[in-house]
Write a protein that holds these residues in place. Structure first.
Motif, PDB file in Angstrom:
ATOM      1  N   ASP A 115      37.573  11.217  -1.796  1.00 36.39           N
ATOM      2  CA  ASP A 115      38.638  10.770  -2.686  1.00 36.39           C
ATOM      3  C   ASP A 115      38.018  10.231  -3.977  1.00 36.39           C
ATOM      4  O   ASP A 115      36.997   9.531  -3.943  1.00 36.39           O
ATOM      5  CB  ASP A 115      39.458   9.668  -2.009  1.00 36.39           C
ATOM      6  CG  ASP A 115      40.707   9.320  -2.797  1.00 36.39           C
ATOM      7  OD1 ASP A 115      40.581   8.582  -3.789  1.00 36.39           O
ATOM      8  OD2 ASP A 115      41.797   9.791  -2.415  1.00 36.39           O
ATOM      9  N   PRO A 116      38.598  10.558  -5.139  1.00 37.35           N
ATOM     10  CA  PRO A 116      38.037  10.086  -6.417  1.00 37.35           C
ATOM     11  C   PRO A 116      37.832   8.580  -6.479  1.00 37.35           C
ATOM     12  O   PRO A 116      36.917   8.100  -7.154  1.00 37.35           O
ATOM     13  CB  PRO A 116      39.077  10.550  -7.446  1.00 37.35           C
ATOM     14  CG  PRO A 116      39.703  11.760  -6.815  1.00 37.35           C
ATOM     15  CD  PRO A 116      39.734  11.464  -5.342  1.00 37.35           C
ATOM     16  N   ILE A 117      38.679   7.817  -5.763  1.00 41.25           N
ATOM     17  CA  ILE A 117      38.523   6.368  -5.778  1.00 41.25           C
ATOM     18  C   ILE A 117      37.218   5.953  -5.093  1.00 41.25           C
ATOM     19  O   ILE A 117      36.558   4.985  -5.497  1.00 41.25           O
ATOM     20  CB  ILE A 117      39.740   5.703  -5.079  1.00 41.25           C
ATOM     21  CG1 ILE A 117      41.017   5.995  -5.877  1.00 41.25           C
ATOM     22  CG2 ILE A 117      39.515   4.197  -4.933  1.00 41.25           C
ATOM     23  CD1 ILE A 117      42.261   5.454  -5.230  1.00 41.25           C
ATOM     24  N   ASP A 118      36.835   6.701  -4.040  1.00 42.09           N
ATOM     25  CA  ASP A 118      35.627   6.361  -3.280  1.00 42.09           C
ATOM     26  C   ASP A 118      34.367   7.011  -3.843  1.00 42.09           C
ATOM     27  O   ASP A 118      33.262   6.742  -3.369  1.00 42.09           O
ATOM     28  CB  ASP A 118      35.792   6.809  -1.818  1.00 42.09           C
ATOM     29  CG  ASP A 118      36.961   6.123  -1.141  1.00 42.09           C
ATOM     30  OD1 ASP A 118      37.210   4.949  -1.463  1.00 42.09           O
ATOM     31  OD2 ASP A 118      37.632   6.767  -0.299  1.00 42.09           O
ATOM     32  N   LEU A 119      34.541   7.881  -4.848  1.00 44.62           N
ATOM     33  CA  LEU A 119      33.409   8.659  -5.334  1.00 44.62           C
ATOM     34  C   LEU A 119      32.300   7.801  -5.960  1.00 44.62           C
ATOM     35  O   LEU A 119      31.111   8.050  -5.703  1.00 44.62           O
ATOM     36  CB  LEU A 119      33.904   9.707  -6.334  1.00 44.62           C
ATOM     37  CG  LEU A 119      32.977  10.913  -6.551  1.00 44.62           C
ATOM     38  CD1 LEU A 119      32.581  11.545  -5.230  1.00 44.62           C
ATOM     39  CD2 LEU A 119      33.668  11.938  -7.446  1.00 44.62           C
TER      40      LEU A 119
END
Length: 743
Positions: free
Chosen positions: A599-603
Motif C-alpha cells: 500500500d502506498p501509505i506503507d511504502l
C-alpha cells in the motif's frame, strides 16, 4: 618464622579434589620448614603431621597412606652446592621424596603441593622424577595456579597433583589452570567441579587428556590445551609455518652485565668507539626500541659482537602475566638503532637468509602475541634457546605479503601527510604579514584537506560500492540511491529489489564460472538449464540463491587454494544476518511478482526496511572490491620471454568508461574481448560465457550480460545493469552453452 598456608581458593580446590577422589578429608604431612624461614600450616579441621627430616618424608607418607588419603607438602628448599654435587645435580629435595613415595594399597590416594617446575620442565631431573612417580602412581589431576600459597610471591606458580596407586588401566588425566588475573572464585570452583566429572573435552579453565603423555614430556597446561593446539594448526592459514630455528641463528652477549662492569668496558657516549647497550627495559611491548636517554648504557664492544640491521632482539626475562596478556618483548633492529650491542638478558635472532619486510614484520608481530608464549613451552622465568628454536612461526603467503606491503605503504604515506600538515601549521608565523600567512595555510593545506576528505569517504559504504565494486553492482547501487533521493517511492522500491537480485545473480555467475573451471558441476545447473531451454522466462532470484547455497555447502570446494575467490564467495550467505536479509528481500521480490503490492501509505517504511536489508547484504559482499572485473582488450604473447603483454579495462565503479591499463601475464591462453575475474594473487579467471561484455543494442551503452533464454532460434542474453536483452544467433554460442551444461 613466617607461616604459609593455602589461599582460600586453593583450600577449596584441594578439598573438592579429595571429596571427588578419596571421599574424605586427608592427613596433611609437611616438612619443617617448607622453605627457609617459612613453615606450612594445614587447613583448619585437617589432621596435621610435621616430619622434621626430609629423608623420612617418603616412609612417613607410606605409613600415613595406610590409614587414609594424604596431602603431602614436602620441603621446597634447594640443596647446597656440596649436596647438589653429591646428588648428580638434582637441586630440590622433593625430587627424592617423590621418587621414594610408594602407595601401600591399590586404593591409596595422595595429593602433593609442589612448585610448577617438576611437572612442566623437560630438564632431565624433572623428567626422571615424573618417570619414577609414573612407576607407582597414576596422575588423576594437575591443578596449576598462582597465589595458591600465602607468604610467597603472587606471581609464583604452584601445582597440586592428585595421585592414585597405579592400576592396569590408566585413567584420564584432568588438567586445570586457575585463570590470571583471577575472576569470581565461584565461577572457578564451579568449572573445577564440572571438570572433575568430565571424561573428555574442555571446560572454561581445564580439559581432559585421554592419552597420557610420556613422562619425559612436560605437562605444562598450554602444551595439550585443545584451544592452543587448534590455534597452532590455524597458523598454516597465513601461509607456511617454520620453526624459528630454521629462520634464525641465536646469539647472546659473551659476557654478563657484571663482567661488563668489572672489565671496565662500560664507557661514555662521548667515546667514539662506544656503542649503545640494549637492555631488557629498552625493548617495548609495542615492538620498538626505546630512544636514547640518560639511563642508556654505552660500552666498548667488538664489531663482530654488535647488532646488525634486520636482527630481532628478545627479552630473555618473561614478564609476569598482566592484563591484557603479552607475548615476548620483541623488536626489529633498524639502521637508526645502530651501532648497538645487547646485554646478557637479551637474545639476538639473526636471519640465516635475508627476510622480506612482510616476513620480518609478521614474525615480530607473532612473537609479541600470547599465543607465541604459549607455544614456546613452560612459562618459566627466562626464555630458553631450545624453546625459541622449536617455536613454530607463520610465514606470509603471496596475498598476505601484498596486503602487508600495502598497509606499510599506507602507513608511510599517512606519516608523510602528517609531516606535511605539521610543516604547514608551523609556517603560520614565518611569513612577513598575517595576510600572507593566511593565504599560505589555505593554499598549501587545500591538498591535505582534500586527501582527508577522500579518505574519510572510504568509511561510507555507498561511496565504496560506487567507486570500488564491479561495474554491474556499482551501477545498480547508484541508480537505487538516486531513486530514493528523488522521492519516487515506487521506483525506489523496485530499484532496491532489482539491485538485490542482480547482486546475487552476478555472484552466482562467478560461482558457475569458477566451479566449471575446476570441472565441478553444481546440481543447481539442471534447473537453470531447464529454464533457459523453456524460452519464455529465464532463471530468477531463487535459482541464484540455490547456486550460492550449494556452493557454500559443497564438500568439493572445501580444499581450495587460500586465495581462490570461491573462499570469500562461499561465506556470503553463511552469515545469519546476510541470509535473513536475503530471505526478506526474496519474499518482497516474490510478492511484487505476484501482484501483492505494498500500500502506498506503507511504502516509505518498506523502503527503509528493504534498503537496510540490501545494505546488510552489500556489506557482506565487500569482498567484491578485492575481486575486480576485467575486460581484456588486447593480448601480445612473447614466445621467447614466455609472457604476454595484456591491455585491459578494470570495470570498477558506476561507469563503464574507464582507462585502459597494461600488465604482464605468464598465461598464453587469454582471450581478447572476454571478461575475467582477478583474484588477490593476481590470477585471472575466465568468465565467458557465463558473463560477457557487449555494447547494448537498445541503449548503446557497454553492459555485462548473462544467458537468460535459449530458444531454438537464438541465445538471449540479459543485461545486469538495466535488463535490456541481446540476441546471439551464432551456432557457436549455442554449442558453447551446451558444452558448459547450460543448453
Amino acid at each position: 618464622m613466617e607461616i604459609a598456608q593455602l589461599s582460600s581458593l586453593g583450600e577449596q580446590l584441594v578439598g573438592i579434589g579429595f571429596e571427588r577422589f578419596a571421599q574424605g578429608a586427608p592427613t596433611v604431612l609437611s616438612s619443617s620448614p617448607l622453605a627457609s624461614e617459612l613453615a606450612f600450616r594445614a587447613p583448619g579441621g585437617w589432621q596435621s603431621v610435621c616430619e622434621p627430616s626430609w629423608e623420612q618424608l617418603a616412609p612417613r607418607a607410606t605409613e600415613l597412606l595406610s590409614q587414609g588419603p594424604l596431602f603431602l607438602v614436602p620441603t621446597w628448599e634447594r640443596r647446597t652446592g656440596t649436596e647438589r654435587r653429591r646428588t648428580a645435580g638434582r637441586a630440590e629435595y622433593y625430587v627424592d621424596v617423590m621418587a621414594a613415595c610408594r602407595p601401600p594399597s591399590p586404593d591409596s590416594v595422595m595429593a602433593v603441593l609442589l612448585p610448577v617446575h617438576p611437572w612442566v620442565s623437560e630438564q632431565p631431573w624433572a623428567a626422571e622424577m615424573r618417570t619414577r612417580v609414573a612407576e607407582h602412581w597414576d596422575i588423576l589431576l594437575l591443578a596449576y595456579g598462582t597465589g595458591m600459597l600465602t607468604q610467597i610471591s603472587p606471581h609464583a606458580e604452584s601445582a597440586v597433583a592428585f595421585l592414585r596407586a597405579r592400576a592396569q588401566t590408566s585413567p584420564v588425566l584432568k588438567v586445570f589452570q586457575v585463570p590470571r588475573p583471577r575472576p569470581d572464585e565461584t565461577a572457578v570452583i564451579k568449572d573445577f567441579e564440572r571438570l572433575l566429572h568430565r571424561q573428555g573435552g574442555r571446560g572454561e579453565y581445564g580439559y581432559v587428556l585421554r592419552e597420557i603423555p610420556d613422562p619425559e614430556q612436560g605437562l605444562y597446561f598450554d602444551c595439550f590445551d585443545p584451544h592452543i593446539l587448534q590455534r597452532r594448526e590455524d597458523l598454516a592459514g597465513f601461509g607456511a609455518v617454520n620453526a624459528l630455528g630454521d629462520l634464525f641463528t641465536f646469539h647472546r652477549a659473551p659476557f654478563r652485565d657484571a663482567d661488563l662492569k668489572r672489565g671496565e668496558r662500560l664507557s661514555s657516549p662521548k667515546n667514539p668507539d662506544a656503542v649503545r647497550m640494549i637492555r631488557p627495559p629498552d625493548i617495548g611491548r609495542d615492538g620498538t626500541i626505546a630512544p636514547l636517554s640518560e639511563e642508556t648504557q654505552w660500552a666498548i664492544i667488538p664489531a663482530d659482537q654488535q647488532l646488525a640491521a634486520g636482527d630481532l632482539v628478545i627479552r630473555r626475562l618473561i614478564a609476569p602475566i598482566t592484563v591484557p596478556p603479552y607475548g615476548f618483548f620483541t623488536a626489529e633492529v633498524s639502521e637508526e638503532d645502530l651501532p648497538a650491542a645487547v646485554s646478557d638478558q637479551v637474545v639476538i635472532l639473526r636471519p640465516t637468509t635475508p627476510l622480506s619486510r612482510p616476513q620480518a614484520r609478521l614474525i615480530t608481530m607473532f612473537l609479541r602475541t600470547p599465543l607465541a608464549l604459549s607455544l614456546a613451552g613452560p612459562r618459566l622465568a627466562t626464555a630458553s634457546m631450545e624453546a625459541l628454536s622449536t617455536l613454530p612461526v607463520p610465514q606470509p603467503d603471496e596475498a598476505l605479503t601484498k596486503a602487508l606491503d600495502e598497509l606499510t605503504a599506507a602507513k608511510q604515506q599517512f606519516k608523510q601527510w602528517e609531516q606535511d600538515a605539521d610543516s604547514v601549521i608551523e609556517s603560520v608565523f614565518l611569513e612577513k604579514t598575517a595576510a600572507q600567512a593566511r593565504a599560505r595555510v589555505i593554499d598549501s593545506g587545500r591538498a591535505l584537506r582534500l586527501r582527508v576528505e577522500a579518505a574519510s569517504l572510504l568509511d561510507d559504504l555507498g561511496h565504496s560500492v560506487r567507486t570500488r565494486f564491479p561495474y554491474p553492482i556499482a551501477h545498480r547501487w547508484r541508480e537505487t540511491e538516486a531513486r530514493i533521493s528523488a522521492g519516487d517511492a515506487q521506483a525506489a522500491y523496485a530499484a532496491i529489489l532489482d539491485t538485490a537480485e542482480e547482486l546475487l545473480c552476478y555472484i552466482a555467475q562467478l560461482v558457475l564460472a569458477l566451479t566449471h573451471a575446476r570441472q565441478i558441476t553444481l546440481g543447481a545447473m539442471k534447473a537453470i538449464r531447464n529454464k533457459l531451454a523453456g524460452g519464455r522466462s529465464g532463471p530468477g532470484l531463487g535459482d541464484w540463491v540455490n547456486v550460492l547455497n550449494e556452493a557454500a555447502t559443497s564438500k568439493q570446494l572445501n580444499n581450495l587454494p587460500p586465495a581462490h575467490p570461491l573462499n570469500d564467495i562461499r561465506t556470503l550467505l553463511a552469515h545469519q544476518d546476510a541470509e535473513k536479509a536475503r530471505q526478506a528481500l526474496s519474499e518482497r521480490r516474490n510478492d511484487q511478482a505476484h501482484l501483492r503490492r505494498i500500500d502506498p501509505i506503507d511504502l516509505p517504511h518498506a523502503i527503509d526496511v528493504a534498503f537496510a536489508d540490501l545494505t546488510r547484504l552489500i556489506e557482506r559482499a565487500r569482498f567484491l572490491a578485492d575481486l575486480p572485473l576485467l575486460e581484456v582488450t588486447d593480448v601480445r604473447w612473447d614466445a621467447f620471454a614466455r609472457s604476454a603483454r595484456v591491455e585491459y579495462r578494470e570495470l570498477a565503479g558506476d561507469h563503464p568508461v574507464v582507462p585502459t591499463r597494461t600488465m604482464t601475464s605468464s598465461s598464453n591462453d587469454l582471450e581478447t574481448g572476454s571478461l575475467y575475474l582477478r583474484d588477490t594473487d593476481g590470477a585471472l579467471h575466465l568468465l565467458r560465457p557465463f558473463l560477457i561484455g557487449r555494447d547494448c543494442p537498445t541503449c548503446r551503452t557497454w553492459s555485462t550480460f548473462h544467458a537468460d533464454r535459449v530458444p531454438k532460434t537464438a541465445v538471449v542474453f540479459k543485461s545486469l545493469e538495466h535488463g535490456h536483452t541481446l540476441e546471439d544467433t551464432s551456432p557457436d554460442t549455442r554449442r558453447l552453452l551446451k558444452h558448459i551444461g547450460m543448453a
